[in-house]
Design an enzyme around this catalytic site. Structure first.
Site, PDB file in Angstrom:
ATOM      1  NE  ARG A 175      -2.915   0.266   3.425  1.00 39.39           N
ATOM      2  CZ  ARG A 175      -4.165   0.651   3.487  1.00 39.39           C
ATOM      3  NH1 ARG A 175      -5.100  -0.078   2.983  1.00 39.39           N
ATOM      4  NH2 ARG A 175      -4.495   1.787   4.076  1.00 39.39           N
ATOM      5  NE  ARG A 179       4.197   9.304  -4.746  1.00 41.93           N
ATOM      6  CZ  ARG A 179       3.499   9.728  -3.698  1.00 41.93           C
ATOM      7  NH1 ARG A 179       4.042  10.572  -2.830  1.00 41.93           N
ATOM      8  NH2 ARG A 179       2.262   9.336  -3.526  1.00 41.93           N
ATOM      9  NE  ARG A 258      -3.430  -3.915  13.219  1.00 39.24           N
ATOM     10  CZ  ARG A 258      -3.391  -2.602  13.127  1.00 39.24           C
ATOM     11  NH1 ARG A 258      -3.094  -1.856  14.164  1.00 39.24           N
ATOM     12  NH2 ARG A 258      -3.635  -1.999  11.976  1.00 39.24           N
ATOM     13  NE  ARG A 289      -2.208   6.179  12.501  1.00 37.03           N
ATOM     14  CZ  ARG A 289      -2.626   5.673  11.369  1.00 37.03           C
ATOM     15  NH1 ARG A 289      -2.080   6.047  10.226  1.00 37.03           N
ATOM     16  NH2 ARG A 289      -3.612   4.802  11.324  1.00 37.03           N
ATOM     17  CD  GLU A 312      -4.119   5.177  15.103  1.00 35.60           C
ATOM     18  OE1 GLU A 312      -4.594   6.231  14.614  1.00 35.60           O
ATOM     19  OE2 GLU A 312      -3.774   4.209  14.404  1.00 35.60           O
ATOM     20  CE1 TYR A 360      -8.468  -0.416   7.300  1.00 32.98           C
ATOM     21  CE2 TYR A 360      -8.203   0.178   5.006  1.00 32.98           C
ATOM     22  CZ  TYR A 360      -8.297   0.544   6.334  1.00 32.98           C
ATOM     23  OH  TYR A 360      -8.229   1.864   6.677  1.00 32.98           O
ATOM     24  CG  ASP A 362      -9.167   2.993   2.226  1.00 35.86           C
ATOM     25  OD1 ASP A 362      -9.026   3.137   3.452  1.00 35.86           O
ATOM     26  OD2 ASP A 362      -8.211   2.910   1.432  1.00 35.86           O
TER      27      ASP A 362
HETATM   28  P1  FAD Z   1     -18.618   0.474   9.577  1.00 38.06           P
HETATM   29  O1  FAD Z   1     -18.348   1.912   9.384  1.00 38.06           O
HETATM   30  O2  FAD Z   1     -17.791  -0.272  10.557  1.00 38.06           O
HETATM   31  O3  FAD Z   1     -20.160   0.322   9.961  1.00 38.06           O
HETATM   32  C1  FAD Z   1     -20.721  -0.870  10.442  1.00 38.06           C
HETATM   33  C2  FAD Z   1     -21.828  -0.511  11.421  1.00 38.06           C
HETATM   34  O4  FAD Z   1     -22.533  -1.707  11.792  1.00 38.06           O
HETATM   35  C3  FAD Z   1     -21.321   0.094  12.718  1.00 38.06           C
HETATM   36  O5  FAD Z   1     -21.889   1.369  12.918  1.00 38.06           O
HETATM   37  C4  FAD Z   1     -21.752  -0.903  13.787  1.00 38.06           C
HETATM   38  O6  FAD Z   1     -22.135  -0.281  15.007  1.00 38.06           O
HETATM   39  C5  FAD Z   1     -22.943  -1.570  13.125  1.00 38.06           C
HETATM   40  N1  FAD Z   1     -23.229  -2.897  13.686  1.00 38.06           N
HETATM   41  C6  FAD Z   1     -22.358  -3.915  13.886  1.00 38.06           C
HETATM   42  N2  FAD Z   1     -22.983  -4.947  14.465  1.00 38.06           N
HETATM   43  C7  FAD Z   1     -24.277  -4.579  14.634  1.00 38.06           C
HETATM   44  C8  FAD Z   1     -25.412  -5.207  15.207  1.00 38.06           C
HETATM   45  N3  FAD Z   1     -25.335  -6.440  15.738  1.00 38.06           N
HETATM   46  N4  FAD Z   1     -26.583  -4.546  15.216  1.00 38.06           N
HETATM   47  C9  FAD Z   1     -26.677  -3.286  14.715  1.00 38.06           C
HETATM   48  N5  FAD Z   1     -25.620  -2.641  14.178  1.00 38.06           N
HETATM   49  C10 FAD Z   1     -24.445  -3.273  14.135  1.00 38.06           C
HETATM   50  N6  FAD Z   1     -11.261   4.788   5.121  1.00 38.06           N
HETATM   51  C11 FAD Z   1     -10.809   5.731   4.274  1.00 38.06           C
HETATM   52  O7  FAD Z   1     -11.285   5.813   3.135  1.00 38.06           O
HETATM   53  N7  FAD Z   1      -9.842   6.635   4.666  1.00 38.06           N
HETATM   54  C12 FAD Z   1      -9.312   6.612   5.912  1.00 38.06           C
HETATM   55  O8  FAD Z   1      -8.449   7.444   6.225  1.00 38.06           O
HETATM   56  C13 FAD Z   1      -9.758   5.626   6.823  1.00 38.06           C
HETATM   57  N8  FAD Z   1      -9.245   5.566   8.062  1.00 38.06           N
HETATM   58  C14 FAD Z   1      -9.690   4.599   8.915  1.00 38.06           C
HETATM   59  C15 FAD Z   1      -9.155   4.556  10.190  1.00 38.06           C
HETATM   60  C16 FAD Z   1      -9.592   3.583  11.080  1.00 38.06           C
HETATM   61  C17 FAD Z   1      -9.010   3.539  12.444  1.00 38.06           C
HETATM   62  C18 FAD Z   1     -10.582   2.639  10.682  1.00 38.06           C
HETATM   63  C19 FAD Z   1     -11.053   1.572  11.615  1.00 38.06           C
HETATM   64  C20 FAD Z   1     -11.117   2.687   9.416  1.00 38.06           C
HETATM   65  C21 FAD Z   1     -10.675   3.665   8.517  1.00 38.06           C
HETATM   66  N9  FAD Z   1     -11.211   3.751   7.244  1.00 38.06           N
HETATM   67  C22 FAD Z   1     -10.758   4.710   6.374  1.00 38.06           C
HETATM   68  C23 FAD Z   1     -12.217   2.783   6.783  1.00 38.06           C
HETATM   69  C24 FAD Z   1     -13.644   3.271   6.955  1.00 38.06           C
HETATM   70  O9  FAD Z   1     -13.927   3.485   8.311  1.00 38.06           O
HETATM   71  C25 FAD Z   1     -14.529   2.165   6.366  1.00 38.06           C
HETATM   72  O10 FAD Z   1     -14.341   2.057   4.998  1.00 38.06           O
HETATM   73  C26 FAD Z   1     -15.968   2.400   6.537  1.00 38.06           C
HETATM   74  O11 FAD Z   1     -16.260   2.652   7.880  1.00 38.06           O
HETATM   75  C27 FAD Z   1     -16.664   1.122   6.122  1.00 38.06           C
HETATM   76  O12 FAD Z   1     -17.977   1.255   6.291  1.00 38.06           O
HETATM   77  P2  FAD Z   1     -18.867   0.007   6.694  1.00 38.06           P
HETATM   78  O13 FAD Z   1     -20.249   0.473   6.521  1.00 38.06           O
HETATM   79  O14 FAD Z   1     -18.445  -1.210   5.971  1.00 38.06           O
HETATM   80  O15 FAD Z   1     -18.493  -0.326   8.223  1.00 38.06           O
HETATM   81  N1  UDP Z   2       4.053   1.759   7.692  1.00 32.74           N
HETATM   82  C1  UDP Z   2       5.266   1.839   8.354  1.00 32.74           C
HETATM   83  N2  UDP Z   2       5.716   3.061   8.768  1.00 32.74           N
HETATM   84  C2  UDP Z   2       5.002   4.197   8.603  1.00 32.74           C
HETATM   85  C3  UDP Z   2       3.757   4.115   7.927  1.00 32.74           C
HETATM   86  C4  UDP Z   2       3.310   2.869   7.495  1.00 32.74           C
HETATM   87  O1  UDP Z   2       5.925   0.830   8.563  1.00 32.74           O
HETATM   88  O2  UDP Z   2       5.446   5.266   9.034  1.00 32.74           O
HETATM   89  C5  UDP Z   2       3.593   0.419   7.243  1.00 32.74           C
HETATM   90  C6  UDP Z   2       2.816  -0.318   8.329  1.00 32.74           C
HETATM   91  O3  UDP Z   2       3.118  -1.708   8.225  1.00 32.74           O
HETATM   92  C7  UDP Z   2       1.374  -0.092   7.917  1.00 32.74           C
HETATM   93  C8  UDP Z   2       1.457  -0.077   6.390  1.00 32.74           C
HETATM   94  O4  UDP Z   2       2.732   0.537   6.120  1.00 32.74           O
HETATM   95  O5  UDP Z   2       0.534  -1.120   8.383  1.00 32.74           O
HETATM   96  C9  UDP Z   2       0.327   0.690   5.715  1.00 32.74           C
HETATM   97  O6  UDP Z   2       0.355   2.032   6.160  1.00 32.74           O
HETATM   98  P1  UDP Z   2      -0.943   2.973   6.204  1.00 32.74           P
HETATM   99  O7  UDP Z   2      -0.526   4.326   6.596  1.00 32.74           O
HETATM  100  O8  UDP Z   2      -1.681   2.777   4.936  1.00 32.74           O
HETATM  101  O9  UDP Z   2      -1.738   2.301   7.417  1.00 32.74           O
HETATM  102  P2  UDP Z   2      -3.152   2.727   8.029  1.00 32.74           P
HETATM  103  O10 UDP Z   2      -3.340   4.198   7.849  1.00 32.74           O
HETATM  104  O11 UDP Z   2      -4.157   1.907   7.301  1.00 32.74           O
HETATM  105  O12 UDP Z   2      -3.044   2.368   9.459  1.00 32.74           O
END
Ligand code: FAD
Ligand code: UDP
Length: 388
Positions: A175, A179, A258, A289, A312, A360, A362
């Site tokens: 991912r 560059r 995780r 971070r 975090e 996973y 986005d």
């Molecule tokens: P979710 O958003 O997880 O929604 C699922 C919902 O189902 C939840 O609200 C939950 O409460 C509900 N649910 C579960 N079980 C039940 C139940 N039994 N009854 C009723 N409701 C229930 N994406 C990006 O594009 N850019 C980012 O920078 C980015 N950063 C992220 C950072 C983190 C820490 C995380 C965890 C994710 C990140 N994502 C990011 C991903 C993004 O959050 C997901 O793509 C998006 O949330 C997916 O949507 P979803 O609807 O599949 O799941």
């Molecule tokens: N990573 C790393 N060092 C950094 C940033 C990222 O080793 O400073 C590695 C790490 O293994 C991570 C992966 O690159 O899981 C993907 O990074 P990204 O920033 O996409 O992770 P996310 O934002 O999804 O946590």
């Protein structure tokens, strides 16, 4: 119950399905979520003391190269021109990410041209060939060589995944771009930005339709409330976006995730770190971070004497934690095969989203796959019913 479609989960996947079903097919949709707010992990809210928008489940950056998804998102929000950039702290010094010519020259105390840097890294990376790399460590070394790997990847990855990088799959690191110029944009996608008035406003507009009812604080497995599994499966079509192992009562084993712990603080300074995200590459710092939310919206009138930061920390999730990142061990992949089999036998229920597919995703992928499910599965299902 006069409902045409039940959606479990009000994240981007569930709401995209609900919005399309209501707007395009005129269906009556009930969306339930066990949390007390809409939007799944993309939910954000203003921190009360400062008014600074905080992404409650970790920083969310919207970026995509999928034009239909970008156009669909514009129906509900405008985007700022935000472009994501990240720096990393290693050995008390700050370097730009992703690894680029700036990082390489700073690290080697040099002024290499792109070709000189390429030649140096090719020599340092020759230990493993990219095609043969069997795990994250080998893959990373084949891309950037051992010295850069040891500095920026090895310990950060071990902290983030709580697993030796030699036991992680090579794809995790693919991912991260490398560059040989000074471009330090984090994402390669042509479309990027943050919702002008925040994620929650965007998400609320998706649900704002007379045919959509959202019930919060409502767990699908709680039989004391109306829209539960026993009452709906077989009686009304269901799109389920909760954890797939939970749906089948863990009969194929528990999938591993995780989770993250966040430590939020309001500080009496106008600017804590000068950038939205600073990574900490070394094991001497326990967090991976720090996010400083004011920097996601430089266009907003935030207070100049206070800021909100969030440290975090990463760890394995137990059943009671929020599942964030699928770990995908060999055992998980085996369980997933069992669940795929069970899913295909579950008539009238479609599984989607990050938790429902154990992938996973986005945000743009969650929206994109929901649009595809709507076109390929739900529309044919409801048009066949209309004909009957
Ligand atoms: P979710 O958003 O997880 O929604 C699922 C919902 O189902 C939840 O609200 C939950 O409460 C509900 N649910 C579960 N079980 C039940 C139940 N039994 N009854 C009723 N409701 C229930 N994406 C990006 O594009 N850019 C980012 O920078 C980015 N950063 C992220 C950072 C983190 C820490 C995380 C965890 C994710 C990140 N994502 C990011 C991903 C993004 O959050 C997901 O793509 C998006 O949330 C997916 O949507 P979803 O609807 O599949 O799941
Ligand atoms: N990573 C790393 N060092 C950094 C940033 C990222 O080793 O400073 C590695 C790490 O293994 C991570 C992966 O690159 O899981 C993907 O990074 P990204 O920033 O996409 O992770 P996310 O934002 O999804 O946590």
């Amino acid at each position: 119950m006069s409902v045409d479609l039940v959606v479990v989960g009000s994240g981007f996947f569930g709401l995209t399905i609900a919005e399309r079903a209501a707007s395009e097919l005129g269906l009556k949709v009930v969306v339930i979520d066990r949390r007390n707010h809409i939007g799944g992990n993309a939910y954000s809210a203003a921190e009360p003391e400062t008014g600074i928008e905080v992404h409650q489940y970790g920083a969310h950056l919207f970026h995509t190269s999928n034009k239909p998804v970008w156009e669909y998102a514009q129906k509900f929000t405008r985007f700022t021109g935000y472009q994501h950039r990240v720096y990393t702290n290693h050995g008390g010094e700050v370097y730009p990410l992703p690894i680029n010519l700036g990082t390489i020259n700073q690290f080697f105390r040099a002024a290499y041209s792109p070709d000189e840097a390429r030649a140096l890294i090719a020599e340092q990376a020759s230990e493993f060939s990219s095609g043969d790399a069997g795990n994250l460590e080998e893959k990373a070394i084949s891309l950037i060589g051992r010295p850069l790997y040891d500095a920026f990847i090895r310990d950060y990855t071990a902290k983030q995944w709580q697993t030796d990088p030699r036991n992680l799959p090579a794809e995790v690191i693919a991912r991260l771009p490398v560059r040989y110029n000074y471009d330090n944009r984090y994402f390669n996608d042509p479309f990027e930005g943050l919702p002008v008035d925040g994620y929650t406003a965007w998400i609320e507009r998706m649900a704002d339709h007379p045919n959509i009812e959202v019930r919060l604080g409502t767990d699908y497995f709680d039989e004391d409330q109306e829209i539960n599994k026993a009452a709906t499966v077989g009686n009304v079509p269901v799109v389920y976006t909760g954890p797939v192992d939970r749906y089948f009562d863990y009969q194929g084993g528990e999938l591993s995730w995780r989770t993250l712990d966040f430590e939020q603080e309001v500080l009496p300074v106008g600017d804590f770190q000068g950038i939205p995200v600073m990574n900490y590459a070394d094991t001497s710092v326990p967090y991976t971070r720090i996010h400083e939310f004011r920097h996601f919206h430089p266009e907003r009138n935030y207070p100049t004497d206070k800021t909100v930061i969030m440290r975090e920390y990463s760890r394995f999730a137990t059943r009671d934690d929020e599942p964030y990142y699928p770990i995908n061990t060999a055992e998980d992949r085996e369980s997933l095969l069992t669940y795929r089999g069970l899913q295909s036998g579950e008539s009238g229920v479609l599984f989607g989203g990050r938790l429902g597919t154990y992938k996973y995703l986005d945000m743009h992928m969650a929206i994109g796959s929901a649009l595809t499910m709507f076109e390929n599965k739900l529309k044919p299902l409801f048009s066949a019913r209309a004909i009957k």
